[in-house]
Design an enzyme around this catalytic site. Structure first.
Site, short mmCIF file in Angstrom:
data_model
loop_
_atom_site.label_atom_id
_atom_site.label_comp_id
_atom_site.label_asym_id
_atom_site.label_seq_id
_atom_site.Cartn_x
_atom_site.Cartn_y
_atom_site.Cartn_z
N GLU A 148 5.46 -5.16 11.28
CA GLU A 148 4.40 -4.15 11.92
C GLU A 148 3.03 -3.84 11.15
O GLU A 148 2.12 -3.62 11.94
CB GLU A 148 5.26 -2.92 11.92
CG GLU A 148 6.63 -2.88 12.60
CD GLU A 148 7.35 -1.79 12.41
OE1 GLU A 148 7.81 -1.64 11.21
OE2 GLU A 148 7.49 -0.82 13.48
N GLU A 178 15.55 -3.47 21.04
CA GLU A 178 16.08 -2.77 20.05
C GLU A 178 17.40 -1.82 20.61
O GLU A 178 18.38 -2.33 20.35
CB GLU A 178 15.29 -1.77 19.12
CG GLU A 178 16.12 -1.04 17.98
CD GLU A 178 15.04 -0.58 16.93
OE1 GLU A 178 13.59 -0.77 17.04
OE2 GLU A 178 15.40 0.34 16.25
N GLN A 203 17.92 -7.12 19.24
CA GLN A 203 17.44 -7.03 17.63
C GLN A 203 18.49 -6.17 17.17
O GLN A 203 18.56 -6.20 15.95
CB GLN A 203 16.27 -6.24 17.61
CG GLN A 203 15.03 -6.77 18.24
CD GLN A 203 13.73 -5.96 18.30
OE1 GLN A 203 13.50 -5.54 19.41
NE2 GLN A 203 13.24 -5.60 17.28
N PHE A 263 6.19 1.47 16.12
CA PHE A 263 7.13 2.49 16.14
C PHE A 263 6.56 4.28 15.97
O PHE A 263 7.02 4.78 15.36
CB PHE A 263 8.42 2.33 15.25
CG PHE A 263 9.55 3.06 15.50
CD1 PHE A 263 10.43 2.33 16.62
CD2 PHE A 263 10.36 3.99 14.94
CE1 PHE A 263 11.61 3.10 16.92
CE2 PHE A 263 11.10 4.73 15.21
CZ PHE A 263 12.05 4.14 16.01
N ARG A 310 6.67 -2.64 18.02
CA ARG A 310 6.01 -2.88 16.81
C ARG A 310 5.07 -1.77 16.03
O ARG A 310 4.13 -1.52 16.95
CB ARG A 310 5.19 -4.08 16.84
CG ARG A 310 4.76 -4.71 15.79
CD ARG A 310 4.20 -6.02 16.15
NE ARG A 310 4.06 -7.27 14.91
CZ ARG A 310 3.89 -8.41 15.36
NH1 ARG A 310 3.47 -8.81 16.64
NH2 ARG A 310 3.91 -9.19 14.31
N ARG A 366 7.70 8.72 13.06
CA ARG A 366 6.92 7.94 12.28
C ARG A 366 5.36 8.08 12.49
O ARG A 366 4.40 8.01 11.92
CB ARG A 366 7.33 6.55 12.63
CG ARG A 366 6.34 5.45 11.94
CD ARG A 366 7.06 3.97 12.05
NE ARG A 366 8.21 3.95 10.84
CZ ARG A 366 8.28 3.48 9.81
NH1 ARG A 366 7.17 2.89 9.47
NH2 ARG A 366 9.20 3.17 9.09
N PHE A 426 9.77 -7.51 19.70
CA PHE A 426 8.74 -6.57 19.38
C PHE A 426 9.32 -5.09 19.52
O PHE A 426 8.38 -4.20 19.80
CB PHE A 426 7.53 -6.72 20.30
CG PHE A 426 7.04 -8.02 20.49
CD1 PHE A 426 6.53 -8.62 19.10
CD2 PHE A 426 7.11 -8.76 21.67
CE1 PHE A 426 6.28 -9.88 19.26
CE2 PHE A 426 6.61 -10.27 21.55
CZ PHE A 426 6.16 -10.71 20.26
N ALA A 436 11.70 -2.03 12.17
CA ALA A 436 11.00 -1.25 10.91
C ALA A 436 10.52 -2.23 10.05
O ALA A 436 10.37 -1.83 8.74
CB ALA A 436 11.90 -0.42 10.32
#
Lengths: 350, 780
Positions: free
Chosen positions: B719, B239, B204, B351, B349, B317, B235, B517
């Site tokens: 998300e 990342e 990603q 986060f 997903r 988050r 997902f 995000a």
């Protein structure tokens, strides 16, 4: 994957002759064997492909009311055969509760019976497993054990047999027809499987070269057609092996049970026939108390093999549920989610 | 002027650009690509201890094994042994100390995949075990954290709790979750001349793979090119952790001078790469007779694993989503990212958002239980409203779509009638209990860290009118590529078939952010539009000159370019631009405006806007077996003016079912030695098609364009819908309450597996009293 020879057997005689050689295994649907080979968990040196053996793909309804199922009949074909599903509804229900449509289309009935355990330690080449390597030890013991056995296990192996199909077969006295170097023989499916004991690497009574050619259900099995169910508890709605399962059959005359059948799946290295439970129901009313008593007897020898004590109580509850359903149900129709417990369509109709 | 507009632009339900190829098997994933000659296959040797010192690492048998070309350890890394995405010192290969089971200690390249894998088994390692901290609890007690604890505060929570008419304390927890992308992690690294390296990576975040590969190889960024056409799911799991796999492939390729493919098996993927953070939350809350929260003091602890990775931002988050749709006048939230000897958890997903949102619901149901109110009433009374519309971190929530969503849901889901039916059913059925909950979510859109909110795109218009589109976003199946193509088609007013999508590459768009995000279409779409606008203005000038008029009056519409009553086709104008020596290539750039966040005080306006959704979820449990089913789900989701309603509905349904897995069946089990016991589908259960709710109605909120000037007034979708599935847990919990009362139901923790449900029906092994007593020890 290791190198291996491949041979397409033209007839049973040749298959048996080739199957005798060291390291040979029979290949039918391949849905389990090929996975195991890819994982390098089994390393056959010769694959004897039996898919073309003539005459083994037929379902024969016998004049006495029994049925003879050729070894190569595909799981889907058997489950969806209208007469078979009517006469042996619990068997059809069990078949449809296993795997996925694609797998059922490929997998054969004999292959289903011959499935290897799904013990994650057996499947994990890095773990010690007495089945794969006798004497290596059993890492399942003390490990993640919720799907492991509560009956008939030994210090050397606590795995369970994964087949759904075999559970009602054992309940209804199925017989396995075997052809081999020494000729033909019939063996009750219940005796076909071996408990682990000291030799968990030996799973069935088959000798080298011996081949299942058919599975028979006796006429007696069809007498349960009006009262037979297979129920399966699993971690999600479909495509999961049983945590515990039960095949139950009743013959009811008036308000009395004249014969009961019960086998449990997901509890031992073979489908577990519960004869004491069956016997206690003879001549009794088909009521919850009676079924509860039967459930205690069915699990009286059970003991946890790890952190799976919950399965004992769960299996008892399932036995009661299976008999209750069996007593009221006419399973001429199959539910949209075979063998499911929480089947709301079914529940709402109650 | 002809008023024709194109039929394949934005707001249309366009099919995924690769849908037909997905079905035909001709959409190429990295493992499907034709293998170059001489390709070597990589494999990883993993630690089988949770925390230990390596006393002796004997690789001689591995090196001598058939087909093995090279074996590398930490010592053989030419650059820095560091794969940390944010923090420094997160080693790629363990050096002397292993910090989790499954950590890479050496890598192998061999002539075949099987040879590499078999050779790995020949390693001999002698370890000296060190004390292992495996649980959140153990790490909390030892105060082992991967980043400094975070504190968010508004008002005086302690005082508000002390002065409130009622108060209570509680605790809840939710398990982790494996990403279980269908395509496991993979990379193919191919050495080029002059020490350069090309890497196909299922990632990603191509830029981060580029940076980390460069760091490992001690090469400048410009020497590394990373490319990704598509991923088979990501997902969040690809990342930061895609860099591990790509980094290993690059090291082996550089060492051997041959291309190297490293494709993880499912087991190794699950052991070596991180998952969703499991969560423990403890709280004290003060509230009034109506259930209004007056003060909340909450502690959220995440299991970070052995290194920080992205745990800091995940925790931020989580804290920013504790409020969900609820007004918290006095609030203090403390966050702890616990360092444990388990694999480093990572983006997934939501986060951290889902974890924070899950925690506040435990507060809601406990208040309801204490006051004898319905949980719905307590949710309702705490919703944001006029004058009570600022988040704990000080951001105004802006347009609040929650009331409208819940109102429309009442009719769409026929809630009043069904509640009556369920009550009747529960009264009559001996062992099946049902429950229906309504639940609303709010999710902040933008990366919490402002600097990440930027994107680039590259467009070429060719002289036949076809367009080459490239941008920094990656396609993981979510439909980003088709959405951005729709945007470009709409800008130029040409049908989408003329817009050609190309793979994401670091040599085309540099310095990108991860596709994460939920920001993919927001920022890359804007960048593509910016590029299109640049080219359009140049084309308009040529058209204006040709027709004799002002460039401002030129209109692009339906494949033509108009000025007054004159027109020229788009391809003809492109050809004319070339003849007039005008560039038809441009890069576009976008930075999200109006966002800021101060990490030290945990205040600011980190989100450009909020996405909203609401659902009504009906669940049933079997009180004798613990089995559960999600029977019916009705969702209304706010996607603004959706760029592609079909793709958005797909994201909502998929996100919901993935969340359903997190809440009901997916369970990661570690044994006492810290070994993950669920690293394959045999023991780790994700939902299948039969677990999808049999009645599953998804609606997009109509006539609700984004108040902020986002790309064509759309809203992000990746998300937010995942979080709606928290309602599955809440519905199951209400069903447990219907069977055994609320005190029993409050002992239920996530995932609500059959065993967890049975335990809760029995009052919980520990019991709610025990939970509260533990909470009293607190770490607030």
């Amino acid at each position: 994957m290791n190198q291996f020879e491949y041979e397409l057997a033209p007839n049973v005689e040749n298959a048996v002759a080739s199957g005798r050689s060291n390291g040979a295994v029979f290949l039918a649907g391949g849905t389990n064997l090929i996975d195991l080979m890819k994982g390098n968990l089994v390393r056959p040196t010769r694959l004897v492909d039996i898919n073309r053996l003539p005459g083994l793909d037929r379902i024969e309804f016998l004049p006495d009311g029994g049925v003879r199922i050729g070894a190569l009949v595909r799981n889907s074909d058997l489950a969806h055969d209208p007469k078979f599903a009517r006469d042996f509804p619990a068997v059809a229900e069990a078949l449809l509760s296993g795997a996925s449509p694609q797998l059922r289309n490929a997998a054969t009935v004999a292959g289903n019976v011959m499935q290897r355990t799904r013990c994650p330690y057996f499947y994990d080449a890095a773990s010690a497993c007495n089945k794969r390597e006798p004497g290596a030890g059993c890492e399942a013991r003390g490990g993640h054990s919720r799907l492991q056995a509560i009956l008939g296990w030994s210090a050397h192996c606590i795995a369970t047999h994964p087949s759904d199909f075999s559970v009602p077969l054992v309940a209804f006295d199925a017989v396995v027809e075997i052809d081999g170097p020494q000729g033909r023989r019939d063996v009750a499916l219940e005796d076909f499987y071996l408990l682990p004991g000291n030799t968990p690497e030996r799973e069935t009574i088959l000798a080298p070269g011996e081949l299942i050619v058919a599975i028979r259900l006796p006429a007696q099995a069809a007498l349960f057609a009006g009262h037979a169910r297979y129920l399966k508890i699993r971690d999600r709605t479909s495509y999961a092996f049983a945590v515990v399962s039960a095949a139950a059959g009743l013959r009811i005359e008036g308000d009395r049970i004249v014969e009961a059948r019960l086998a449990l799946g997901g509890v031992a290295l073979k489908p577990w026939r519960a004869r004491a439970a069956e016997a206690c129901l003879m001549g009794r009313r088909a009521g919850r108390e009676e079924f509860a008593e039967a459930s205690m007897l069915a699990l009286q020898e059970a003991r946890p093999s790890g952190e799976n004590e919950f399965k004992i109580e769960l299996a008892r509850r399932l036995v009661v549920r299976a008999f209750e359903r069996t007593a009221i149900d006419n399973t001429a129709r199959l539910s949209p989610l075979p063998a499911s417990i929480v089947n709301l369509t079914e529940e709402i109709q109650r | 002027m002809n008023a024709r507009v194109i039929a394949s632009g934005v707001h249309q339900s366009a099919i995924h650009d690769s849908a037909a190829r997905h079905v035909q098997g001709s959409a190429l994933y990295i493992d499907d690509m034709k293998e170059p000659e001489g390709l070597l296959h990589g494999w990883v040797i993993l630690s089988d201890r949770a925390h230990a010192r390596i006393l002796m690492l004997d690789l001689s048998s591995v090196e001598a094994a058939e087909g093995v070309v090279c074996v590398m350890t930490a010592r053989d890394i030419p650059g820095l042994n560091d794969a940390g995405p944010i923090m420094k010192g997160e080693v790629l290969l363990a050096d002397q100390i292993v910090e989790h089971e499954g950590q890479a200690i050496a890598i192998i390249a061999a002539r075949s995949f099987a040879q590499a894998r078999d050779a790995a088994k020949l390693v001999r390692v002698t370890y000296e075990d060190l004390p292992a901290y495996l649980t959140i609890e153990a790490a909390l007690q030892a105060e082992r954290f991967v980043v400094a604890p975070l504190h968010m505060q508004r008002g005086d929570a302690a005082r508000a709790i002390a002065e409130a008419p009622h108060c209570l304390s509680g605790e809840t927890s939710a398990g982790g979750q494996d990403h279980f992308y269908l395509e496991t992690q993979i990379a193919v690294a191919t050495p080029q001349e002059n020490g350069e390296m090309h890497i196909f990576s299922s990632t990603q975040h191509p830029t981060e793979v580029q940076h980390i590969a460069a760091r490992l190889l001690a090469r400048p960024y410009a020497a590394i090119t990373v490319e990704v056409r598509r991923m088979g799911g990501a997902f969040g799991g690809k990342e930061s952790h895609a860099s591990l796999i790509a980094g290993m492939a690059a090291l082996l390729a550089a060492r051997c001078g041959e291309p190297v493919k490293l494709r993880l098996s499912r087991d190794v993927d699950m052991l070596l790469t991180g998952k969703r953070h499991d969560t423990l939350a403890r709280f004290s809350v003060g509230f009034d007779d109506a259930g209004r929260i007056l003060g909340l003091d909450m502690m959220i602890a995440l299991r970070a694993g052995h290194v920080a990775d992205l745990s800091g931002p995940v925790l931020t988050r989580a804290l920013c989503h504790v409020d969900n749709v609820y007004w918290l006048p006095n609030v203090k939230v403390s966050g702890y990212a616990c360092k444990t000897n388990t694999v480093s958890n990572t983006a997934f997903r939501g986060f951290g958002g889902p974890q924070g949102m899950f925690a506040i619901e435990a507060v809601i149901v406990r208040i309801a239980e204490r006051l004898g109110l319905s949980s719905e009433a307590v949710r309702q009374i705490n919703h944001y409203g006029p004058g009570q519309d600022t988040t704990p971190y000080g951001q105004s929530i802006g347009e609040n779509n929650t009331p409208r969503l819940l109102e429309e849901l009442k009719t769409a889901a026929d809630i009043a009638r069904r509640r009556g039916e369920i009550a009747q059913f529960n009264a009559s059925h001996p062992y099946i209990k049902k429950a229906l909950v309504t639940y609303a979510v709010k999710f902040g859109i933008s990366f919490n860290l402002p600097s990440l909110n930027q994107a680039g795109a590259l467009l070429h218009v060719y002289t036949d009118g076809s367009v080459h589109l490239n941008h920094g976003g990656t396609e993981m199946g979510q439909g980003l590529y088709v959405k951005v193509a729709q945007i470009v088609a709409s800008c130029f007013q040409i049908e989408r078939e003329h817009v050609h999508i190309s793979s994401t590459r670091t040599d085309k768009i540099p310095n990108t952010s991860a596709t994460a995000a939920s920001s993919g279409s927001d920022i890359n779409g804007m960048a593509a539009k910016a590029a299109a606008d640049i080219i359009k203005s140049r084309m308009a000038a040529i058209a204006a000159a040709k027709f004799g008029g002002a460039a401002d009056d030129v209109v692009f519409s339906g494949g033509y370019v108009y000025l007054g009553n004159r027109s020229i086709s788009f391809p003809d104008l492109a050809q004319l631009c070339w003849a007039e020596r005008v560039s038809l290539s441009a890069t576009g750039y976008y930075r999200t405006p109006d966002i800021h966040f101060d990490q030290a005080s945990m205040t600011g306006s980190p989100f450009y806007y909020f996405s909203y959704g609401a659902c009504a979820t009906e669940a049933a449990i079997d009180i004798l077996t613990g089995e559960n089913r999600i029977l019916r789900v009705d969702i209304i989701h706010d996607t603004g003016a959706s760029l592609n309603p079909a793709v958005d509905i797909g994201q909502i349904e998929g996100g919901f079912v993935q969340g359903q897995g997190w809440m009901t069946m997916e369970e990661l089990v570690w044994d006492q030695a810290g070994r993950l016991r669920t690293h394959a589908p045999s023991t780790y259960k994700i939902p299948t098609s039969r677990d999808v709710p049999p009645i599953f109605n998804t609606h997009l909120l109509a006539d609700a364009p984004n108040a902020k000037p986002t790309i064509f007034r759309s809203k992000a979708i990746g998300e937010p819908p995942f979080t709606l599935a928290i309602s599955c847990f809440l519905a199951i919990q209400e069903a447990v309450a219907a069977a055994a009362g609320w005190p029993a139901a409050l002992t239920l923790c996530a995932p609500a597996t059959p065993e967890a449900i049975l335990r809760a029906l029995g009052g919980g092994k520990e019991g709610s009293a025990f939970c509260e007593q533990k909470a009293a020890k607190k770490l607030f």
